[in-house]
Design a protein around this motif. Structure first.
Motif, PDB file in Angstrom:
ATOM      1  N   UNK A   1       0.819  -1.207   0.000  1.00 21.92           N
ATOM      2  CA  UNK A   1       0.000   0.000   0.000  1.00 21.92           C
ATOM      3  C   UNK A   1       0.850   1.252   0.000  1.00 21.92           C
ATOM      4  N   UNK A   2       0.291   2.320  -0.555  1.00 21.84           N
ATOM      5  CA  UNK A   2       1.003   3.596  -0.610  1.00 21.84           C
ATOM      6  C   UNK A   2       0.559   4.562   0.485  1.00 21.84           C
ATOM      7  N   UNK A   3      -0.500   4.215   1.215  1.00 21.35           N
ATOM      8  CA  UNK A   3      -1.070   5.138   2.197  1.00 21.35           C
ATOM      9  C   UNK A   3      -0.327   5.079   3.523  1.00 21.35           C
ATOM     10  N   UNK A   4      -0.414   6.176   4.254  1.00 24.77           N
ATOM     11  CA  UNK A   4       0.097   6.247   5.618  1.00 24.77           C
ATOM     12  C   UNK A   4      -1.075   6.387   6.571  1.00 24.77           C
ATOM     13  N   UNK A   5      -0.836   6.049   7.826  1.00 21.68           N
ATOM     14  CA  UNK A   5      -1.910   6.086   8.820  1.00 21.68           C
ATOM     15  C   UNK A   5      -2.564   7.463   8.890  1.00 21.68           C
ATOM     16  N   UNK A   6      -1.779   8.521   8.773  1.00 25.38           N
ATOM     17  CA  UNK A   6      -2.336   9.874   8.857  1.00 25.38           C
ATOM     18  C   UNK A   6      -3.319  10.134   7.727  1.00 25.38           C
ATOM     19  N   UNK A   7      -3.046   9.585   6.537  1.00 21.83           N
ATOM     20  CA  UNK A   7      -3.941   9.778   5.399  1.00 21.83           C
ATOM     21  C   UNK A   7      -5.236   8.986   5.585  1.00 21.83           C
ATOM     22  N   UNK A   8      -5.122   7.769   6.075  1.00 24.77           N
ATOM     23  CA  UNK A   8      -6.321   6.955   6.310  1.00 24.77           C
ATOM     24  C   UNK A   8      -7.174   7.585   7.406  1.00 24.77           C
ATOM     25  N   UNK A   9      -6.525   8.191   8.382  1.00 30.69           N
ATOM     26  CA  UNK A   9      -7.255   8.885   9.448  1.00 30.69           C
ATOM     27  C   UNK A   9      -8.094  10.023   8.875  1.00 30.69           C
ATOM     28  N   UNK A  10      -7.539  10.777   7.938  1.00 31.51           N
ATOM     29  CA  UNK A  10      -8.302  11.846   7.276  1.00 31.51           C
ATOM     30  C   UNK A  10      -9.508  11.272   6.534  1.00 31.51           C
ATOM     31  N   UNK A  11      -9.314  10.113   5.893  1.00 35.03           N
ATOM     32  CA  UNK A  11     -10.431   9.463   5.201  1.00 35.03           C
ATOM     33  C   UNK A  11     -11.551   9.128   6.181  1.00 35.03           C
ATOM     34  N   UNK A  12     -11.196   8.604   7.340  1.00 33.49           N
ATOM     35  CA  UNK A  12     -12.210   8.214   8.324  1.00 33.49           C
ATOM     36  C   UNK A  12     -12.930   9.452   8.863  1.00 33.49           C
ATOM     37  N   UNK A  13     -12.218  10.531   9.051  1.00 34.14           N
ATOM     38  CA  UNK A  13     -12.886  11.773   9.470  1.00 34.14           C
ATOM     39  C   UNK A  13     -13.914  12.210   8.434  1.00 34.14           C
ATOM     40  N   UNK A  14     -13.556  12.086   7.151  1.00 32.03           N
ATOM     41  CA  UNK A  14     -14.502  12.428   6.085  1.00 32.03           C
ATOM     42  C   UNK A  14     -15.706  11.486   6.100  1.00 32.03           C
ATOM     43  N   UNK A  15     -15.462  10.213   6.388  1.00 34.40           N
ATOM     44  CA  UNK A  15     -16.561   9.245   6.474  1.00 34.40           C
ATOM     45  C   UNK A  15     -17.507   9.629   7.598  1.00 34.40           C
ATOM     46  N   UNK A  16     -16.956  10.032   8.725  1.00 41.60           N
ATOM     47  CA  UNK A  16     -17.794  10.460   9.853  1.00 41.60           C
ATOM     48  C   UNK A  16     -18.639  11.667   9.447  1.00 41.60           C
ATOM     49  N   UNK A  17     -18.046  12.605   8.722  1.00 43.13           N
ATOM     50  CA  UNK A  17     -18.807  13.760   8.227  1.00 43.13           C
ATOM     51  C   UNK A  17     -19.934  13.311   7.301  1.00 43.13           C
ATOM     52  N   UNK A  18     -19.667  12.329   6.441  1.00 44.70           N
ATOM     53  CA  UNK A  18     -20.686  11.822   5.518  1.00 44.70           C
ATOM     54  C   UNK A  18     -21.821  11.144   6.275  1.00 44.70           C
ATOM     55  N   UNK A  19     -21.471  10.393   7.321  1.00 48.80           N
ATOM     56  CA  UNK A  19     -22.494   9.741   8.145  1.00 48.80           C
ATOM     57  C   UNK A  19     -23.382  10.795   8.799  1.00 48.80           C
ATOM     58  N   UNK A  20     -22.778  11.865   9.274  1.00 48.51           N
ATOM     59  CA  UNK A  20     -23.561  12.952   9.864  1.00 48.51           C
ATOM     60  C   UNK A  20     -24.468  13.604   8.826  1.00 48.51           C
ATOM     61  N   UNK A  21     -23.972  13.782   7.624  1.00 47.24           N
ATOM     62  CA  UNK A  21     -24.775  14.401   6.569  1.00 47.24           C
ATOM     63  C   UNK A  21     -26.004  13.548   6.261  1.00 47.24           C
ATOM     64  N   UNK A  22     -25.837  12.234   6.292  1.00 48.60           N
ATOM     65  CA  UNK A  22     -26.935  11.324   5.951  1.00 48.60           C
ATOM     66  C   UNK A  22     -27.882  11.115   7.132  1.00 48.60           C
TER      67      UNK A  22
END
Length: 289
Positions: A124-145
């Motif tokens: 994989x090319x990702x780092x933990x910090x990048x995946x963490x940002x993805x999860x924060x965005x997912x949480x925002x999407x869950x809130x939007x829905x």
């Protein structure tokens, strides 16, 4: 003479400190390369009748995907689960588990740990910090829905537990109602030793990274631990270690053992015996304020 010895000692300590720092950074990068591999997901949730949304998580030139499987009816502040998958698992592997959650009125999200271009790579090319940002965005999407205060749960499977625990302090939000730990190892160093991938003498010098026994202590919400005695990938004794550490710090921890299920039993089709305690935990903790 003493001044010369002091200078030599200082140089030795400095060299050792720099060497340990380099080793720590190298170990983190190596583990990220292994853990954040991306597997193709050819089977869509819609193929089994699930309603879902695909979202893109964009950060600079890095783009990853997530699948949000939806119940037929969404309530205000609906129950929701973010799933942290294990090594080599695809989004397609989890569609039956997510369908069951949707049938129980629970929204769920699976996501890739890296961009689609990584499916053609061995690491994989990702780092933990990048995946963490993805999860924060997912949480925002869950809130939007679901609304601003969804009844959110985090669920990890296998090495996904370590990913979830490592980033937990940076994704902890007030509306998380519980954390679900499925088939976890106690620590990656311990796992490597008992699978004869690493000598205990060498492991002694390596930094602690992906240590669930330590990281579980950060969790403040109720915890559900599930594990099978027949799991040959992550040993049952590891689950007991995690459970005992959790119990030593709080009372609101449940442990559900199984006798004969294999490591990946959780996402097989119609495995309701494993799923039922998870749904019961989500329903129960969602009612608590």
């Amino acid at each position: 003479m003493s001044r010369k010895l002091s200078r030599i000692a200082f140089i030795i300590i400095a060299v050792l400190s720099i060497s340990l720092l380099v080793l720590h950074l190298y170990t983190r990068k190596l583990m990220d390369n292994v853990v954040f591999t991306v597997t193709p997901s050819p089977i869509l949730p819609s193929s089994i009748g699930s309603k879902y949304k695909q979202i893109r998580l964009e950060h600079g030139d890095r783009s990853t995907q997530a699948w949000i499987t939806l119940p037929d009816t969404l309530q205000k502040n609906n129950k929701a689960v973010i799933i942290f998958r294990g090594l080599g698992e695809s989004l397609s592997d989890w569609i039956w588990f997510q369908k069951m959650l949707a049938d129980s009125g629970i929204l769920s999200v699976t996501f890739d740990y890296g961009p689609q271009t990584d499916t053609a790579k061995d690491k994989g090319s990702s780092r933990l910090s990048e995946v963490t940002k993805d999860v924060r965005d997912i949480i925002d999407s869950v809130q939007f829905i679901c609304g601003n205060s969804p009844r959110l749960f985090l669920l990890g499977h296998s090495v996904g537990n370590a990913v979830m625990m490592e980033m937990y302090p940076r994704i902890d939000v007030p509306f998380i109602k519980g954390v679900i730990v499925c088939n976890a190892f106690a620590s990656i160093k311990g796992w490597a030793i008992y699978h004869h991938q690493l000598s205990s003498n060498v492991a002694f010098f390596l930094p602690d990274y992906f240590d669930n026994t330590s990281s579980i202590g950060r969790v403040t919400q109720p915890i559900l631990v599930l594990h099978s005695k027949a799991d040959s990938v992550n040993y049952f004794s590891d689950a007991l270690t995690i459970y005992d550490k959790s119990r030593a710090q709080r009372q609101n921890v449940q442990f559900v053992p199984f006798e004969h299920d294999d490591h990946n039993y959780i996402y097989g089709r119609d495995h309701f015996d494993y799923w039922a305690p998870i749904v019961q935990f989500i329903q129960s903790k969602s009612r608590q304020e």
